[in-house]
Design a protein around this motif. Sequence first.
Motif, PDB file in Angstrom:
ATOM      1  N   THR A  82       0.836  -1.052   0.074  1.00  0.00           N
ATOM      2  CA  THR A  82       0.141   0.076  -0.030  1.00  0.00           C
ATOM      3  C   THR A  82       0.895   1.134   0.023  1.00  0.00           C
ATOM      4  O   THR A  82       2.067   0.932   0.356  1.00  0.00           O
ATOM      5  CB  THR A  82      -0.618   0.009   1.196  1.00  0.00           C
ATOM      6  OG1 THR A  82      -0.138   0.213   2.331  1.00  0.00           O
ATOM      7  CG2 THR A  82      -1.579  -1.245   1.466  1.00  0.00           C
ATOM      8  N   VAL A  86      -1.022  -0.919  -4.466  1.00  0.00           N
ATOM      9  CA  VAL A  86      -2.477  -1.154  -4.373  1.00  0.00           C
ATOM     10  C   VAL A  86      -3.319  -0.133  -3.171  1.00  0.00           C
ATOM     11  O   VAL A  86      -2.507   0.061  -2.341  1.00  0.00           O
ATOM     12  CB  VAL A  86      -2.889  -2.562  -4.145  1.00  0.00           C
ATOM     13  CG1 VAL A  86      -2.543  -3.482  -5.605  1.00  0.00           C
ATOM     14  CG2 VAL A  86      -2.590  -3.208  -3.061  1.00  0.00           C
ATOM     15  N   THR A 127      -7.507  -3.478  -0.388  1.00  0.00           N
ATOM     16  CA  THR A 127      -7.732  -4.258  -1.531  1.00  0.00           C
ATOM     17  C   THR A 127      -7.985  -5.645  -1.231  1.00  0.00           C
ATOM     18  O   THR A 127      -7.109  -6.132  -0.570  1.00  0.00           O
ATOM     19  CB  THR A 127      -6.491  -4.198  -2.355  1.00  0.00           C
ATOM     20  OG1 THR A 127      -6.289  -2.810  -2.808  1.00  0.00           O
ATOM     21  CG2 THR A 127      -6.536  -4.949  -3.672  1.00  0.00           C
ATOM     22  N   ILE A 179      -6.054 -10.060  -7.266  1.00  0.00           N
ATOM     23  CA  ILE A 179      -5.774  -8.799  -7.735  1.00  0.00           C
ATOM     24  C   ILE A 179      -5.495  -8.810  -9.144  1.00  0.00           C
ATOM     25  O   ILE A 179      -4.360  -9.209  -9.676  1.00  0.00           O
ATOM     26  CB  ILE A 179      -4.592  -8.005  -6.894  1.00  0.00           C
ATOM     27  CG1 ILE A 179      -4.978  -8.216  -5.410  1.00  0.00           C
ATOM     28  CG2 ILE A 179      -4.291  -6.667  -7.478  1.00  0.00           C
ATOM     29  CD1 ILE A 179      -3.848  -7.626  -4.483  1.00  0.00           C
TER      30      ILE A 179
END
Length: 153
Positions: free
Chosen positions: A15, A101, A105, A59
Amino acid sequence: MSFKEPVSVLVVIHTPALDCLLIERARQPGFWQSVTGSREPGEALLNTACREVAEETGIVCAPRQLKDWALQNEYEILELWRHRYAPGVTRNTEHVFSLCVPAGTPVTLAPDEHRAQRWLPWREAAAACFSASNREALLALPTRYVEQLATTP
């Protein structure tokens, strides 16, 4: 039986706050790692990285979303996994990428490959990894991410 190519990717998923996704191997409890996987014959490395991220975490990303670290690690394939490679193949070349991301997520694991997932701050993630090259990538993440931010228009 078709053998794996001794060329793989390591994708550090994180992140913006540098919390990192680790996944635990299904058949090796306690083996925590980032996304890894072997290149398919003729496959571009960026495509390998996208495919492995999708297969292992659910993802979906495009090649342009990945940061190619232009870093290769060569290591000895653990005896545990040598049967997947052609006879006499003992070394693998790993190419390192990262994917940033948003926090929160969702992750959907491939149950035949991984049994658990967790998000950890980068230092804790590095300490939890069984792989030395994965640990080194996680420790380098803050510097790599700052470089990426500085070069992104």
